[in-house]
Write a protein that holds these residues in place. Sequence first.
Motif, PDB file in Angstrom:
ATOM      1  N   ASN A 165       0.835  -1.210   0.000  1.00 26.27           N
ATOM      2  CA  ASN A 165       0.000   0.000   0.000  1.00 26.27           C
ATOM      3  C   ASN A 165       0.864   1.253   0.000  1.00 26.27           C
ATOM      4  O   ASN A 165       0.559   2.233  -0.689  1.00 26.27           O
ATOM      5  N   GLY A 166       1.938   1.236   0.775  1.00 28.19           N
ATOM      6  CA  GLY A 166       2.864   2.372   0.786  1.00 28.19           C
ATOM      7  C   GLY A 166       3.509   2.576  -0.565  1.00 28.19           C
ATOM      8  O   GLY A 166       3.658   3.707  -1.044  1.00 28.19           O
ATOM      9  N   GLY A 203       1.070   4.055  -2.958  1.00 27.33           N
ATOM     10  CA  GLY A 203       0.934   5.486  -2.657  1.00 27.33           C
ATOM     11  C   GLY A 203       2.075   6.291  -3.251  1.00 27.33           C
ATOM     12  O   GLY A 203       1.858   7.381  -3.799  1.00 27.33           O
ATOM     13  N   GLN A 204       3.305   5.773  -3.174  1.00 28.50           N
ATOM     14  CA  GLN A 204       4.461   6.452  -3.764  1.00 28.50           C
ATOM     15  C   GLN A 204       4.308   6.572  -5.273  1.00 28.50           C
ATOM     16  O   GLN A 204       4.562   7.634  -5.853  1.00 28.50           O
ATOM     17  N   THR A 218       1.540   6.471  -7.012  1.00 23.96           N
ATOM     18  CA  THR A 218       0.430   7.395  -7.299  1.00 23.96           C
ATOM     19  C   THR A 218       0.872   8.849  -7.194  1.00 23.96           C
ATOM     20  O   THR A 218       0.567   9.671  -8.066  1.00 23.96           O
ATOM     21  N   ARG A 219       1.610   9.154  -6.134  1.00 19.19           N
ATOM     22  CA  ARG A 219       2.121  10.546  -5.964  1.00 19.19           C
ATOM     23  C   ARG A 219       3.079  10.913  -7.088  1.00 19.19           C
ATOM     24  O   ARG A 219       3.058  12.049  -7.578  1.00 19.19           O
TER      25      ARG A 219
END
Length: 115
Positions: free
Chosen positions: A102-103, A106-107, A109-110
């Motif tokens: 998940n982390g 998120g990276q 996606t950013r």
Amino acid sequence: MPIDDLFGVHGKALAVRSQRMGMLASNIANASTPGYKAKDIDFAAALRSAEAGPLDRGIADATKYRVPLQMSMDGNTVELATEQTAFAENAVAYQTTLSFLNGRIGQITRALKGE
């Protein structure tokens, strides 16, 4: 870019842990089934084998029957305490791997959003 490059070994690790959780749950569910033979997946062996070939083959190669400490009279090899402990440990490891993924998502996606 192949998905394995984005997530490394963690994608396969999550799949192996998921399969193992199902197998351990099956062992627990069959604790009172006469003749049931408990099985488990050697996580490290499954992951090593999956790195060299298909994941399903790696899991199949690493699946072994559990040898009980004390045999039951009806031939069932499930030892409930052993299975429950293995299930709990695997659940924690599954959650840890999922959190890492998940982390990572998120990276990515950013990065795609330019943040």
